[in-house]
Design an enzyme around this catalytic site. Sequence first.
Site, short mmCIF file in Angstrom:
data_model
loop_
_atom_site.label_atom_id
_atom_site.label_comp_id
_atom_site.label_asym_id
_atom_site.label_seq_id
_atom_site.Cartn_x
_atom_site.Cartn_y
_atom_site.Cartn_z
N SER A 100 0.82 -1.20 0.00
CA SER A 100 0.00 0.00 0.00
C SER A 100 0.86 1.25 0.00
O SER A 100 1.97 1.26 0.54
CB SER A 100 -0.89 -0.01 1.26
OG SER A 100 -1.47 1.26 1.49
N TYR A 106 -2.75 0.22 10.05
CA TYR A 106 -2.84 -0.54 8.80
C TYR A 106 -1.57 -0.34 7.98
O TYR A 106 -0.96 -1.30 7.50
CB TYR A 106 -4.06 -0.08 8.00
CG TYR A 106 -4.02 -0.51 6.54
CD1 TYR A 106 -4.25 -1.84 6.19
CD2 TYR A 106 -3.75 0.41 5.53
CE1 TYR A 106 -4.20 -2.24 4.85
CE2 TYR A 106 -3.71 0.02 4.20
CZ TYR A 106 -3.93 -1.30 3.87
OH TYR A 106 -3.88 -1.69 2.55
N LYS A 110 1.59 -3.02 6.81
CA LYS A 110 2.11 -3.21 5.45
C LYS A 110 3.63 -2.98 5.41
O LYS A 110 4.36 -3.73 4.76
CB LYS A 110 1.41 -2.25 4.48
CG LYS A 110 -0.04 -2.59 4.22
CD LYS A 110 -0.20 -3.94 3.55
CE LYS A 110 -1.63 -4.21 3.12
NZ LYS A 110 -1.82 -5.56 2.53
#
Length: 346
Positions: A124, A149, A153
Amino acid sequence: MKILVTGGAGFIGSHTCVELLNSGYEIVIADNFSNSKPEVLNRLTAITRKPFDFCEADIRDRVAMDAIFDRFDIGAVIHFAGLKSVGESVEKPLEYYSHNLNATFTLCESMEKHRVGCLIFSSSATVYGSPDTAPVREDFPLGPTTNPYGETKLMQERILRDLESAGVLDSVYLLRYFNPIGAHESGLIGEDPNGIPNNLLPYISKVSVGKLPYLSVYGNDYPTPDGSGIRDYIHVVDLARAHVAALRCALKKKGTHVYNIGTGRGYSVFEIIAAYEKATGRKVPYVVTDRRPGDVAVSYSDPSLAEKELGWKAEYGIERMCVDADRWQTKNPDGYETIKDKFFQY
């Protein structure tokens, strides 16, 4: 040889499975339907008319993963499975760290045991944190991330790099997505989130057809021309095709390779609303609310490296993204719960 697609029934995973099947690859989908629906499998068959294997499994379950590798001749893995909401990750950081990291740990342990060394990872643009400038290139500094989040990643990228350096994996291709939207042109598959959507386009789509009363615009005081956040939106089919291009290279060229997967063009939230209204002829009522924790003001890509090394370039513009998203929404007002015979003949 078969390609294992973890999370292959999800939004990006399902579109990638279509492109893989249409490109002649044999695939095995592993999904536990935590954020997807079994009906997706029927739709994949309807679109491609090609067979594939499916295993209902949680990627964190080592016994289940070993069973998949024992059963099938897996030559490479495309790893989508994981939790993916920025806002939710701020509210539930422990769940995100535990789920996403353990999924990758378990998957890689099974890959090592079965000597499968090729991995395409769904990363991402959040790994860049809040970049000082745009467009964002792959050589920009990583972090500090602005939400759990994004941190998961970034952690997974570091883990995979180390595994490749240590010889556990041979080929690691890290694809840093920007903002996938749209749907397959058939209207058979698209984004069907549980509850109130976390992503902009499915939220707009549901408001546009009256499923939700209004769109919440999270902040209009960013340092951007209209005050709303600017993002690089990419058609999900373009994104899916990037995975096929990466897979072709990964099966030939070893090492760790990183690519931004975007269009190189940023749109603000208000520009997306206007584009959707123009594409559909329907108004999208909205209310401005507070910023969401973890969001950044501007993020759009420089995707030139992917074009140079993978031979891939995004084809579809914002109008096509909106038209395809609306086709999916109007054909499937209740998502995959829509009675299939009402709209489709398989």
